[in-house]
Design an enzyme around this catalytic site. Structure first.
Site, mmCIF file in Angstrom:
data_model
loop_
_atom_site.group_PDB
_atom_site.id
_atom_site.type_symbol
_atom_site.label_atom_id
_atom_site.label_comp_id
_atom_site.label_asym_id
_atom_site.label_seq_id
_atom_site.Cartn_x
_atom_site.Cartn_y
_atom_site.Cartn_z
ATOM 1 N N LYS A 1 0.863 -1.193 0.000
ATOM 2 C CA LYS A 1 0.000 0.000 0.000
ATOM 3 C C LYS A 1 0.894 1.236 0.000
ATOM 4 O O LYS A 1 1.935 1.255 0.683
ATOM 5 C CB LYS A 1 -0.878 -0.054 1.255
ATOM 6 C CG LYS A 1 -1.911 1.039 1.352
ATOM 7 C CD LYS A 1 -2.755 0.825 2.602
ATOM 8 C CE LYS A 1 -3.839 1.874 2.749
ATOM 9 N NZ LYS A 1 -4.674 1.657 3.939
ATOM 10 N N LEU B 1 -6.615 8.461 3.472
ATOM 11 C CA LEU B 1 -6.802 7.075 3.936
ATOM 12 C C LEU B 1 -8.102 6.883 4.711
ATOM 13 O O LEU B 1 -8.447 5.766 5.061
ATOM 14 C CB LEU B 1 -5.640 6.567 4.816
ATOM 15 C CG LEU B 1 -4.217 6.669 4.317
ATOM 16 C CD1 LEU B 1 -3.263 6.004 5.322
ATOM 17 C CD2 LEU B 1 -4.038 6.004 2.977
ATOM 18 N N SER C 1 -9.195 1.673 2.698
ATOM 19 C CA SER C 1 -8.251 2.467 1.940
ATOM 20 C C SER C 1 -7.161 1.641 1.257
ATOM 21 O O SER C 1 -6.415 2.201 0.441
ATOM 22 C CB SER C 1 -7.615 3.515 2.851
ATOM 23 O OG SER C 1 -6.934 2.903 3.930
ATOM 24 N N VAL D 1 -7.659 0.953 9.819
ATOM 25 C CA VAL D 1 -8.038 1.652 11.047
ATOM 26 C C VAL D 1 -9.558 1.664 11.222
ATOM 27 O O VAL D 1 -10.066 2.133 12.227
ATOM 28 C CB VAL D 1 -7.424 3.083 11.041
ATOM 29 C CG1 VAL D 1 -8.321 4.084 10.361
ATOM 30 C CG2 VAL D 1 -7.078 3.562 12.426
ATOM 31 N N GLY D 2 -10.248 1.142 10.207
ATOM 32 C CA GLY D 2 -11.711 1.094 10.304
ATOM 33 C C GLY D 2 -12.285 0.046 9.362
ATOM 34 O O GLY D 2 -13.495 -0.091 9.234
ATOM 35 N N GLY D 3 -11.372 -0.639 8.649
ATOM 36 C CA GLY D 3 -11.827 -1.669 7.713
ATOM 37 C C GLY D 3 -11.009 -1.694 6.436
ATOM 38 O O GLY D 3 -11.350 -2.392 5.477
ATOM 39 N N SER D 4 -9.920 -0.955 6.415
ATOM 40 C CA SER D 4 -9.195 -0.726 5.154
ATOM 41 C C SER D 4 -8.466 -1.928 4.579
ATOM 42 O O SER D 4 -8.084 -1.899 3.411
ATOM 43 C CB SER D 4 -8.212 0.420 5.319
ATOM 44 O OG SER D 4 -8.928 1.611 5.293
HETATM 45 C C1 LIG Z 1 -21.869 14.586 10.917
HETATM 46 C C2 LIG Z 1 -21.027 13.416 10.938
HETATM 47 C C3 LIG Z 1 -19.726 13.737 11.531
HETATM 48 C C4 LIG Z 1 -18.807 12.666 11.314
HETATM 49 C C5 LIG Z 1 -17.847 13.089 10.266
HETATM 50 C C6 LIG Z 1 -16.942 11.991 10.062
HETATM 51 C C7 LIG Z 1 -16.188 12.154 8.792
HETATM 52 C C8 LIG Z 1 -15.529 10.858 8.363
HETATM 53 C C9 LIG Z 1 -14.466 10.470 9.250
HETATM 54 C C10 LIG Z 1 -13.879 9.324 9.192
HETATM 55 C C11 LIG Z 1 -14.247 8.294 8.223
HETATM 56 C C12 LIG Z 1 -13.576 7.056 8.628
HETATM 57 C C13 LIG Z 1 -13.777 6.031 7.570
HETATM 58 C C14 LIG Z 1 -12.790 4.954 7.820
HETATM 59 C C15 LIG Z 1 -12.714 3.966 6.673
HETATM 60 C C16 LIG Z 1 -11.559 3.055 6.799
HETATM 61 C C17 LIG Z 1 -10.311 3.813 6.980
HETATM 62 C C18 LIG Z 1 -9.084 2.956 7.237
HETATM 63 O O1 LIG Z 1 -9.129 1.858 7.768
HETATM 64 N N1 LIG Z 1 -7.926 3.552 6.943
HETATM 65 C C19 LIG Z 1 -6.647 2.924 7.112
HETATM 66 C C20 LIG Z 1 -5.615 3.803 7.720
HETATM 67 O O2 LIG Z 1 -5.928 4.929 8.118
HETATM 68 O O3 LIG Z 1 -4.473 3.336 7.831
#
Ligand SMILES: CCCCCCCC/C=C\CCCCCCCC(=O)NCC(=O)O
Length: 572
Positions: free
Chosen positions: A139, A188, A214, A235-238
């Site tokens: 990655k 990400l 991601s 970090v959340g499912g990437s």
């Molecule tokens: C009104 C709602 C307020 C909330 C706003 C939140 C905005 C979005 C914030 C975070 C989204 C997170 C999504 C995560 C998806 C997976 C990311 C992941 O695993 N990344 C890998 C890494 O960071 O290494």
């Protein structure tokens, strides 16, 4: 009074004019960088193509047809040279890239690293490391010497790393050869895969759909056959979402199972939302083989990062004959998954039962609270760190919705959340998630700690070894959907909040019957459900995985359950 209003309006206008002017200058500069970077990528791909062409076509296709285990064996026996493996995978990755736009750079030094390894292997006393000569994709955010880790930010192009991370050093020591870097979404923090620097990576099964994120470039590359083994971050499912969207298998281990010293993150300084690197591959078998060797030799990482405990691969957990107790759920009470994802869990349940395991219902508690805590702890400064970085960059259109959300001051979000709860209750919950102050942040950390205790207690009450559940709420949607259906990560982010080991294994594909059930039965009670339903229409044939998870340092149990499901599904 009028005077003050006029002054205020003029002030606001001047501020806006100034802001736009600055952004225009930044944009113009960054657009030049994008142009240059894309031209450099074209040249880089041509160099990889030139290297690939040095290998006879027939031999290249034969090497390319070997699976991980076969290639590993041929390299060990000396029937395939490392440089041949690299050239064959340059070729396969170029084909995958032309289909999906998955690559951000070929690591051209791979050819030289391979030649040096072949040279060493000529000495009869040389002992080949266990993963000798296997090409490894990475990655883009993983630190490899001489290459950028932009995370999709144009501002970070042309800032190459001056050294390899501890993990990359370790992979090389085990014989792996990093041969390319793969695309990510800007920041990400999304489960799609688009950024203004490298563009959009598409799903190998359907270009109108995302490969996930991601670690989306990894998913697309592996799904299209361009890599046997890759490393993502989660970090959340990437790691898990791209696997589910592209028919791959992968695992996010709990945080402490790898070294992190010197490594980067999407948002540094967010304790308790634990990210980790994780392998991704076409099958579970490859993940097992990789981790068996990495964790078998984990002292290499622990010696260089004292915060990485020397917890070795636990073969007795993985190979145990003792039957497992599995807790399963198809709906977390926050976001009902589409029919194919529910069916996949029932199928996996049946496979586990047929193998003699006990599978009983489990209910993850208080998911709305989990979602609030997750967003609170991931955007621990109200999203300001990422927002400020994005505002200094070209903004990726497919994540615009979440950028706008970050721009709304937290107190305004809070205020609006109350009327919102009346018309769109789940959105109301999320609008109360970002932190107003350190008081709330401390409270969130305390709540996460007690949630972890509660979850462990529930698993202990039923003597559960592992949890089985959906990987997501839908199969791969269109590229703009993830940023709009933010709440769709509940099935994966739960296990980051808990810091469990969690992996995804492919089980089925969306069927016509699933589509009919979707049309007739799937809820449309709010915007997220409506978008999920419409994104899932026409997804017949798209891959669907299931997720397995277990508490920290029990990743081997997760892998065992994944592998048993894989054997039942594929027969191998
Ligand atoms: C009104 C709602 C307020 C909330 C706003 C939140 C905005 C979005 C914030 C975070 C989204 C997170 C999504 C995560 C998806 C997976 C990311 C992941 O695993 N990344 C890998 C890494 O960071 O290494």
């Amino acid at each position: 009074m009028l005077f003050y209003v006029v002054i205020l309006l003029l002030g606001a206008l001047a501020y806006y004019y100034n802001f736009e002017n600055k952004r225009k200058k930044i944009r113009e500069h960054l657009e030049v960088v994008v142009q240059r970077r894309r031209e450099d990528l074209l040249k880089n791909v041509e160099l990889a193509r030139k290297s690939a062409k040095k290998l006879d076509e027939q031999r290249r296709d034969w090497i390319g047809s070997l699976d991980f285990e076969q290639l590993k064996g041929e390299l060990q026996r000396g029937h395939v040279k490392c440089v041949e493996a690299v050239r064959a995978y340059f070729h396969k990755a170029i084909l995958a890239h032309e289909k999906t736009n998955a690559i951000t750079s070929f690591v051209l030094e791979a050819e030289q690293q391979a030649e040096e390894m072949d040279e060493k292997a000529k000495d009869p006393s040389f002992v080949k490391p266990p993963l000798f000569g296997i090409p490894l994709s990475l990655k883009e955010c993983l630190k490899i010497k001489g290459y950028d880790q932009t995370r999709g930010f144009v501002q970070d192009a042309y800032k190459p790393a001056t050294s390899d991370s501890i993990q990359i050093e370790h992979y090389k020591k085990l014989g792996l050869i990093p041969f390319c870097q793969t695309n990510v979404p800007q920041s990400l923090l999304s489960y799609n895969c688009s950024n203004p620097l490298f563009g959009t990576t598409t799903n190998p099964y359907d270009p109108t759909r995302t490969c996930g994120g991601s670690s989306g470039g990894e998913g697309a590359l592996i799904g299209a056959g361009g890599s046997l083994l890759g490393i993502g971050t989660d970090v959340g499912g990437s790691v898990r979402i791209p696997c589910h969207f592209t028919g791959a298998a992968g695992i996010k281990p709990s945080k402490m199972r790898f070294a992190h010293r010197g490594g980067g993150a999407s948002v540094p300084g967010k304790p308790l939302i634990d990210a980790n690197d994780g392998p991704m591959a076409a099958d579970v078998k490859t993940n097992v083989e990789f981790l068996r060797h990495v964790w078998g030799d984990i002292d290499f990482q622990s010696d260089r990062d004292p915060y990485c405990p020397p917890v070795h691969w636990n073969e007795s957990l993985y190979s145990s004959e003792k039957k497992l107790r599995v807790g399963y759920y198809v709906d977390d009470g926050w976001f009902t998954p589409t029919p194919a994802l529910q069916r996949a869990v029932f199928e996996a349940k049946r496979h586990l039962e047929n193998a003699g395991h006990t599978v009983i219902p489990f209910h993850p508690p208080r998911l709305p609270k989990v979602m609030q805590l997750y967003y609170r702890a991931v955007c621990l400064d109200g999203g300001q760190y990422v927002l400020q970085k994005i505002l200094k960059d070209l903004i990726e259109p497919t994540i615009r919705v979440q950028v706008v959300l970050w721009m709304i001051p937290v107190w305004v979000q809070r205020l609006l959340s109350y009327p919102m709860e009346l018309v769109f209750p789940r959105m109301g919950v999320l609008m109360q998630s970002l932190t107003r102050d350190t008081f709330e942040l401390r409270e969130a950390y305390a709540d996460i700690e007690s949630y972890r205790e509660e979850f462990v207690e529930l698993m202990m009450q039923d003597n559960l070894d592992v949890i089985l559940c959906p990987s997501s709420v839908m199969p791969a949607p269109q590229h703009d959907v993830p940023s709009k259906v933010l709440a769709g990560i509940s099935y994966t982010c739960l296990f980051n909040l808990l810091d469990y080991g969690a992996g995804v294994v492919p089980v089925t594909t969306v069927s016509k019957a699933d589509e009919e059930k979707l049309i007739n039965e799937y809820p449309e009670t709010d915007k997220w459900y409506q978008m999920t339903k419409s994104a899932t229409r026409g997804a017949i044939g798209m891959p669907v995985g299931v997720q397995l998870a277990a508490p920290p340092f029990r990743e081997e149990i997760v892998l065992r359950a994944m592998r048993e499901i894989e054997i039942a599904v594929t027969g191998k």
